[in-house]
Scaffold this active site. Structure first.
Site, mmCIF file in Angstrom:
data_model
loop_
_atom_site.group_PDB
_atom_site.id
_atom_site.type_symbol
_atom_site.label_atom_id
_atom_site.label_comp_id
_atom_site.label_asym_id
_atom_site.label_seq_id
_atom_site.Cartn_x
_atom_site.Cartn_y
_atom_site.Cartn_z
ATOM 1 C CG HIS A 174 -2.007 0.876 1.358
ATOM 2 N ND1 HIS A 174 -1.875 2.238 1.257
ATOM 3 C CD2 HIS A 174 -3.324 0.651 1.574
ATOM 4 C CE1 HIS A 174 -3.066 2.808 1.417
ATOM 5 N NE2 HIS A 174 -3.959 1.855 1.606
ATOM 6 C CD GLU A 276 -3.617 1.320 -1.917
ATOM 7 O OE1 GLU A 276 -4.209 0.283 -1.566
ATOM 8 O OE2 GLU A 276 -4.124 2.449 -1.806
HETATM 9 O O1 LIG Z 1 -7.374 3.757 6.692
HETATM 10 P P1 LIG Z 1 -6.831 2.522 6.031
HETATM 11 O O2 LIG Z 1 -7.408 1.244 6.591
HETATM 12 O O3 LIG Z 1 -5.317 2.526 6.042
HETATM 13 O O4 LIG Z 1 -7.276 2.579 4.518
HETATM 14 C C1 LIG Z 1 -6.949 3.676 3.720
HETATM 15 C C2 LIG Z 1 -7.484 3.454 2.296
HETATM 16 O O5 LIG Z 1 -6.783 2.368 1.727
HETATM 17 C C3 LIG Z 1 -7.082 2.169 0.350
HETATM 18 O O6 LIG Z 1 -6.343 1.092 -0.112
HETATM 19 C C4 LIG Z 1 -8.556 1.844 0.190
HETATM 20 O O7 LIG Z 1 -8.840 1.651 -1.186
HETATM 21 C C5 LIG Z 1 -9.366 2.966 0.785
HETATM 22 O O8 LIG Z 1 -10.752 2.632 0.696
HETATM 23 C C6 LIG Z 1 -8.986 3.192 2.238
HETATM 24 O O9 LIG Z 1 -9.696 4.282 2.769
#
Ligand SMILES: O=P(O)(O)OC[C@H]1O[C@@H](O)[C@H](O)[C@@H](O)[C@@H]1O
EC number: 5.1.3.15
Length: 302
Positions: A174, A276
């Site tokens: 990510h 990501e």
């Molecule tokens: O707050 P998190 O769990 O790290 O997620 C952040 C974002 O991560 C992204 O990968 C998702 O597609 C989003 O929907 C999400 O809001």
């Protein structure tokens, strides 16, 4: 500290998490065993001078050894987004499985650090199933993340399925990039992928031309190609090559949704774009019994 004798490798603490800094002729990188999260990657130019960080970490990121770190490259595994009950064990009533899996919130083991004759430095993190993980996800596994710091930053995530049956999972690296979430940014290489706009009732279409950034955005690209180039105002700024990662997700919360994130300062949504790479939605991976699967990304400044 084991590995502190390796040239260019230093250890320190940031609040509750231990931080490993690696510097060699090619680049400087910072990472932590908490979530096996890479936090920074600054390549060096021909004169050996450090260039700007390709990665972004929020000034409000929490380093308490519990929360997922807001920025860098968190590992989403063994599910991306919400828990996938179609693949996984039934949840007990009231259970609240964490978003994006549980390994980004756990302390991994620093298994090895090595400087290779080529001058690159490799760092290997591992995490195996335990009572703690089996309370969340009742399967046996061994997971490894190898980070190679060189002219490119390369990450390989290997899943070992230690069960006598197949495992199905979704996963993503990510990555938070220091890029502008506006129409000066274009992503070239997603052509041919299926774009799903999750902020538009999952509207789907086939990508035909380079993607022009907008914010807010939360798009999933399925069956994406192995190479993506980002440019800002026509200048190439980033190259991502991947293997065995068939999906790409592009995310930026924008000025309204960001207000719901306690670990991002309200105006800082303008500082990053998440690109990501992984295997999500119906690009999920089946890892055969007692077998392994490896996905890989390599990031560089073109
Ligand atoms: O707050 P998190 O769990 O790290 O997620 C952040 C974002 O991560 C992204 O990968 C998702 O597609 C989003 O929907 C999400 O809001």
């Amino acid at each position: 500290m084991p590995f502190s004798h390796i040239p260019g490798v230093t250890f320190s603490m940031r609040d509750a998490v231990s931080v490993i800094e690696v510097e060699n002729d090619y680049a400087k990188a910072v990472m932590t065993a908490h979530g096996a999260t890479v936090l920074s990657y600054c390549p060096k130019d021909k004169n050996g001078d450090l260039q700007e960080d390709l990665l972004w970490v929020s000034e409000q990121a929490v380093f308490d050894g519990k929360a997922a770190i807001r920025g860098g490259i968190p590992v989403c595994w063994p599910w991306f987004s919400g828990y996938q009950s179609e693949f996984n064990a039934l949840l007990e009533e009231g259970a609240q499985p964490p978003a994006h899996g549980f390994v980004r919130k756990m302390s991994w083991h620093l298994e090895n650090v090595e400087k290779l004759p080529s001058g690159v430095t490799t760092v290997l993190f591992s995490l195996s199933s335990s009572k703690e993980t089996q309370a969340i996800w009742p399967y046996a596994f061994a997971l490894q993340l190898q980070v190679v710091v060189g002219e490119t930053l390369s990450l390989s995530l290997t899943t070992h399925n230690l069960n006598a049956f197949d495992l199905q999972l979704t996963e993503a690296l990510h990555t938070y990039f220091r890029l502008p979430p506006d129409d000066t940014l274009q992503l070239d290489g997603l052509q041919g992928a299926t774009q799903i706009e999750t902020l538009q009732q999952n509207r789907q279409n086939l990508v035909g031309t380079p993607v022009v950034m907008q914010s807010p955005i939360d798009n999933v690209y399925l069956n994406a190609g192995p190479s993506l180039q980002a440019s800002v105002q026509g200048e190439p700024v980033l190259q991502i090559d991947s293997s065995h990662a068939r999906s790409c997700i592009v995310w930026n919360p924008g000025p309204e949704t960001v207000k719901g994130f306690s670990d991002i300062e309200n105006s800082h949504w303008k500082e990053f774009v998440c690109i990501e790479n992984g295997n999500v939605w119906n690009n999920f991976v089946t890892v055969p019994a007692e077998s392994k699967h490896k996905m890989q990304i390599a990031i560089c400044k073109p």
